[in-house]
Scaffold this motif. Structure first.
Motif, PDB file in Angstrom:
ATOM      1  N   HIS A  57      34.855  34.699  45.986  1.00  0.00           N
ATOM      2  CA  HIS A  57      34.023  35.475  45.069  1.00  0.00           C
ATOM      3  C   HIS A  57      34.595  36.834  44.680  1.00  0.00           C
ATOM      4  O   HIS A  57      33.980  37.539  43.880  1.00  0.00           O
ATOM      5  CB  HIS A  57      32.631  35.672  45.689  1.00  0.00           C
ATOM      6  CG  HIS A  57      31.905  34.383  45.934  1.00  0.00           C
ATOM      7  ND1 HIS A  57      31.371  33.622  44.924  1.00  0.00           N
ATOM      8  CD2 HIS A  57      31.661  33.703  47.087  1.00  0.00           C
ATOM      9  CE1 HIS A  57      30.810  32.537  45.425  1.00  0.00           C
ATOM     10  NE2 HIS A  57      30.980  32.555  46.738  1.00  0.00           N
ATOM     11  N   ASP A  58      35.732  37.204  45.233  1.00  0.00           N
ATOM     12  CA  ASP A  58      36.381  38.466  44.870  1.00  0.00           C
ATOM     13  C   ASP A  58      37.743  38.108  44.273  1.00  0.00           C
ATOM     14  O   ASP A  58      38.717  37.873  44.992  1.00  0.00           O
ATOM     15  CB  ASP A  58      36.537  39.351  46.106  1.00  0.00           C
ATOM     16  CG  ASP A  58      37.134  40.721  45.794  1.00  0.00           C
ATOM     17  OD1 ASP A  58      37.815  40.854  44.755  1.00  0.00           O
ATOM     18  OD2 ASP A  58      36.944  41.650  46.600  1.00  0.00           O
ATOM     19  N   ALA A  59      37.794  38.054  42.946  1.00  0.00           N
ATOM     20  CA  ALA A  59      39.005  37.565  42.275  1.00  0.00           C
ATOM     21  C   ALA A  59      40.224  38.420  42.601  1.00  0.00           C
ATOM     22  O   ALA A  59      41.327  37.896  42.804  1.00  0.00           O
ATOM     23  CB  ALA A  59      38.782  37.522  40.765  1.00  0.00           C
ATOM     24  N   ALA A  60      40.036  39.737  42.652  1.00  0.00           N
ATOM     25  CA  ALA A  60      41.174  40.623  42.920  1.00  0.00           C
ATOM     26  C   ALA A  60      41.725  40.383  44.321  1.00  0.00           C
ATOM     27  O   ALA A  60      42.944  40.313  44.525  1.00  0.00           O
ATOM     28  CB  ALA A  60      40.756  42.077  42.749  1.00  0.00           C
ATOM     29  N   HIS A  61      40.819  40.250  45.300  1.00  0.00           N
ATOM     30  CA  HIS A  61      41.266  40.003  46.670  1.00  0.00           C
ATOM     31  C   HIS A  61      41.938  38.634  46.781  1.00  0.00           C
ATOM     32  O   HIS A  61      43.004  38.502  47.408  1.00  0.00           O
ATOM     33  CB  HIS A  61      40.084  40.084  47.632  1.00  0.00           C
ATOM     34  CG  HIS A  61      40.444  39.766  49.053  1.00  0.00           C
ATOM     35  ND1 HIS A  61      41.199  40.599  49.843  1.00  0.00           N
ATOM     36  CD2 HIS A  61      40.171  38.666  49.821  1.00  0.00           C
ATOM     37  CE1 HIS A  61      41.374  40.056  51.033  1.00  0.00           C
ATOM     38  NE2 HIS A  61      40.763  38.885  51.046  1.00  0.00           N
ATOM     39  N   GLY A  62      41.330  37.626  46.179  1.00  0.00           N
ATOM     40  CA  GLY A  62      41.925  36.295  46.224  1.00  0.00           C
ATOM     41  C   GLY A  62      43.320  36.274  45.625  1.00  0.00           C
ATOM     42  O   GLY A  62      44.227  35.606  46.143  1.00  0.00           O
ATOM     43  N   ARG A  63      43.502  37.022  44.539  1.00  0.00           N
ATOM     44  CA  ARG A  63      44.822  37.083  43.909  1.00  0.00           C
ATOM     45  C   ARG A  63      45.816  37.802  44.816  1.00  0.00           C
ATOM     46  O   ARG A  63      46.973  37.385  44.945  1.00  0.00           O
ATOM     47  CB  ARG A  63      44.731  37.787  42.560  1.00  0.00           C
ATOM     48  CG  ARG A  63      46.050  37.797  41.787  1.00  0.00           C
ATOM     49  CD  ARG A  63      45.889  38.386  40.399  1.00  0.00           C
ATOM     50  NE  ARG A  63      45.429  39.767  40.422  1.00  0.00           N
ATOM     51  CZ  ARG A  63      44.214  40.169  40.074  1.00  0.00           C
ATOM     52  NH1 ARG A  63      43.302  39.290  39.682  1.00  0.00           N
ATOM     53  NH2 ARG A  63      43.888  41.448  40.120  1.00  0.00           N
ATOM     54  N   ARG A  64      45.377  38.881  45.470  1.00  0.00           N
ATOM     55  CA  ARG A  64      46.278  39.602  46.381  1.00  0.00           C
ATOM     56  C   ARG A  64      46.752  38.681  47.506  1.00  0.00           C
ATOM     57  O   ARG A  64      47.931  38.682  47.876  1.00  0.00           O
ATOM     58  CB  ARG A  64      45.560  40.810  46.987  1.00  0.00           C
ATOM     59  CG  ARG A  64      45.280  41.949  46.042  1.00  0.00           C
ATOM     60  CD  ARG A  64      44.564  43.078  46.782  1.00  0.00           C
ATOM     61  NE  ARG A  64      43.984  44.042  45.879  1.00  0.00           N
ATOM     62  CZ  ARG A  64      44.639  45.019  45.279  1.00  0.00           C
ATOM     63  NH1 ARG A  64      45.936  45.144  45.493  1.00  0.00           N
ATOM     64  NH2 ARG A  64      44.027  45.855  44.469  1.00  0.00           N
ATOM     65  N   VAL A  65      45.824  37.917  48.062  1.00  0.00           N
ATOM     66  CA  VAL A  65      46.168  37.015  49.164  1.00  0.00           C
ATOM     67  C   VAL A  65      47.150  35.944  48.687  1.00  0.00           C
ATOM     68  O   VAL A  65      48.166  35.673  49.342  1.00  0.00           O
ATOM     69  CB  VAL A  65      44.894  36.378  49.747  1.00  0.00           C
ATOM     70  CG1 VAL A  65      45.238  35.237  50.707  1.00  0.00           C
ATOM     71  CG2 VAL A  65      44.055  37.439  50.464  1.00  0.00           C
ATOM     72  N   ALA A  66      46.858  35.338  47.545  1.00  0.00           N
ATOM     73  CA  ALA A  66      47.744  34.295  47.020  1.00  0.00           C
ATOM     74  C   ALA A  66      49.120  34.861  46.679  1.00  0.00           C
ATOM     75  O   ALA A  66      50.153  34.243  46.965  1.00  0.00           O
ATOM     76  CB  ALA A  66      47.110  33.650  45.790  1.00  0.00           C
ATOM     77  N   ASP A  67      49.138  36.047  46.072  1.00  0.00           N
ATOM     78  CA  ASP A  67      50.413  36.663  45.706  1.00  0.00           C
ATOM     79  C   ASP A  67      51.261  36.959  46.940  1.00  0.00           C
ATOM     80  O   ASP A  67      52.468  36.676  46.968  1.00  0.00           O
ATOM     81  CB  ASP A  67      50.171  37.965  44.939  1.00  0.00           C
ATOM     82  CG  ASP A  67      49.678  37.750  43.519  1.00  0.00           C
ATOM     83  OD1 ASP A  67      49.662  36.595  43.053  1.00  0.00           O
ATOM     84  OD2 ASP A  67      49.296  38.750  42.868  1.00  0.00           O
ATOM     85  N   LEU A  68      50.632  37.532  47.964  1.00  0.00           N
ATOM     86  CA  LEU A  68      51.393  37.907  49.157  1.00  0.00           C
ATOM     87  C   LEU A  68      51.918  36.673  49.882  1.00  0.00           C
ATOM     88  O   LEU A  68      53.053  36.666  50.381  1.00  0.00           O
ATOM     89  CB  LEU A  68      50.530  38.754  50.090  1.00  0.00           C
ATOM     90  CG  LEU A  68      51.225  39.310  51.338  1.00  0.00           C
ATOM     91  CD1 LEU A  68      52.453  40.139  50.979  1.00  0.00           C
ATOM     92  CD2 LEU A  68      50.244  40.145  52.167  1.00  0.00           C
ATOM     93  N   ALA A  69      51.114  35.619  49.928  1.00  0.00           N
ATOM     94  CA  ALA A  69      51.556  34.390  50.592  1.00  0.00           C
ATOM     95  C   ALA A  69      52.821  33.837  49.934  1.00  0.00           C
ATOM     96  O   ALA A  69      53.739  33.364  50.619  1.00  0.00           O
ATOM     97  CB  ALA A  69      50.442  33.350  50.564  1.00  0.00           C
ATOM     98  N   VAL A  70      52.886  33.908  48.608  1.00  0.00           N
ATOM     99  CA  VAL A  70      54.075  33.424  47.901  1.00  0.00           C
ATOM    100  C   VAL A  70      55.246  34.385  48.081  1.00  0.00           C
ATOM    101  O   VAL A  70      56.376  33.976  48.382  1.00  0.00           O
ATOM    102  CB  VAL A  70      53.763  33.218  46.403  1.00  0.00           C
ATOM    103  CG1 VAL A  70      55.044  32.931  45.620  1.00  0.00           C
ATOM    104  CG2 VAL A  70      52.774  32.078  46.223  1.00  0.00           C
TER     105      VAL A  70
END
Length: 291
Positions: free
Chosen positions: A255-268
C-alpha cells in the motif's frame, strides 16, 4: 523513461562531485548516497555519469561538454566488435539507454567513447530499477574513440567501492520507513538497522580516506579494499531489506508505492555484488596480516 527523471538527472549532474582520490572522495560518496536515498534509479544514472567523468579525467579522455549525460556501459565486454574505428553489436544493461548523450563502452578490456546507438525495445521489462532504462543498445558501425583500459587502472577499484555508497543510500531510504515504530519488535529491528548502517558508513568513510591518501594505489590495496567495502555494505543492505520487511510485514509493500519501489529497486541493484563469487575473490587475496 519519463521526462521527470531525465530532468532530475540533468539537475543532479549539473555540478559534478570530486573525483575519487582528489581529497573529496567521502564527499563524492555522501552525494551519491543522498541521491540513492531519494531514488535508486536516479542515483544509478548519476553514478554512471560521474563515473564516466572520473574515468575520462583519469585517462585524459575527451572533455565532456555542459549538458551532456554520460553512461558507462561495460556489461558483456565481448558484445561489441571494433572494425576500422567503429563499433557494432548489441550491448546489454545500458542504463540511461534513452537518456545518455554519450557513453563509454567496453570492447574487450578497453574503453571507447561513443554516441549511443539505438535502444532495443522490450529489453528492460524490469520491476526493480525500471526507471533506470537499462535496455540493450544496438550499435551499427558507430564511430568510437579509444580512451584506455577499463579494469587495469586504480580508478576501476575506486569506482567499484563508490557503488557501495549508492547501496548504502538505498538501504538508508528503505530503513526510514522504520523510524518512529512503536511496536517493540519493530524497535528492536530499528536498533539493529541503526547499528548496521552506522557500521557501513564508518567503512565507507575509512575507505574514502585511504583512497585519498593513495589515489594511484602505490600500496596495491585498491582491489582488496573495494572487495571488502562492497561485501560489507551489500550485506548491510540485504540485512536492512530483511529486517524492515520482517518488522513491517506486507502492508507497506502493498500500500505504499514509494516504499515498495525502494525495496524492489534495492533488491535488483544489490545484484551488482556478485555474492559468493566476489567473496571468493576476496578470500584469494586475504593473508590475515591486517586483521
Amino acid at each position: 523513461m519519463g521526462d521527470g527523471m531525465g530532468r532530475r538527472v540533468r539537475e543532479a549532474t549539473a555540478e559534478a562531485p570530486p573525483v575519487p582520490g582528489s581529497g573529496g572522495t567521502f564527499r563524492r560518496w555522501t552525494a551519491l548516497a543522498a541521491l540513492a536515498e531519494e531514488d535508486l534509479s536516479l542515483a544509478r544514472l548519476c553514478e554512471g555519469h560521474f563515473d564516466a567523468l572520473a574515468i575520462l579525467d583519469e585517462l585524459d579522455g575527451p572533455r565532456p561538454r555542459p549538458g551532456e549525460v554520460w553512461g558507462v556501459w561495460a556489461a558483456k565486454p565481448d558484445a561489441l566488435t571494433l572494425d576500422g574505428g567503429r563499433v557494432s553489436g548489441v550491448k546489454p544493461y545500458c542504463s540511461g539507454a534513452g537518456l545518455c548523450t554519450n557513453a563509454l563502452v567496453t570492447v574487450g578490456g578497453d574503453l571507447y567513447a561513443v554516441t549511443p546507438g539505438t535502444p532495443v525495445p522490450g529489453t528492460w521489462p524490469a520491476t526493480g530499477m525500471a526507471a533506470s532504462d537499462s535496455r540493450d543498445v544496438r550499435f551499427d558501425g558507430v564511430p568510437a574513440r579509444y580512451v584506455g583500459p577499463y579494469v587495469d587502472r586504480p580508478g576501476f577499484h575506486h569506482g567499484g567501492a563508490g557503488v557501495a555508497a549508492v547501496w548504502y543510500g538505498g538501504a538508508r531510504g528503505v530503513a526510514r520507513r522504520l523510524v518512529g515504530a512503536s511496536d517493540p519488535h519493530a524497535r528492536a529491528h530499528l536498533g539493529a538497522v541503526d547499528v548496521a548502517l552506522h557500521g557501513a558508513l564508518a567503512v565507507l568513510r575509512e575507505a574514502a580516506g585511504e583512497i585519498d591518501a593513495d589515489p594511484h594505489d602505490r600500496k596495491g590495496t585498491a582491489e582488496t579494499r573495494a572487495l571488502r567495502v562492497r561485501a560489507h555494505v551489500a550485506a548491510v543492505a540485504a540485512d536492512v531489506l530483511d529486517r524492515v520487511g520482517r518488522a513491517l510485514g506486507a502492508g507497506p509493500l502493498s500500500h505504499d508505492a514509494a516504499h515498495g519501489r525502494r525495496v524492489a529497486d534495492l533488491a535488483v541493484y544489490l545484484r551488482q555484488h556478485h555474492a559468493e563469487r566476489d567473496l571468493a575473490a576476496l578470500g584469494a587475496r586475504v593473508d590475515g596480516r591486517d586483521w
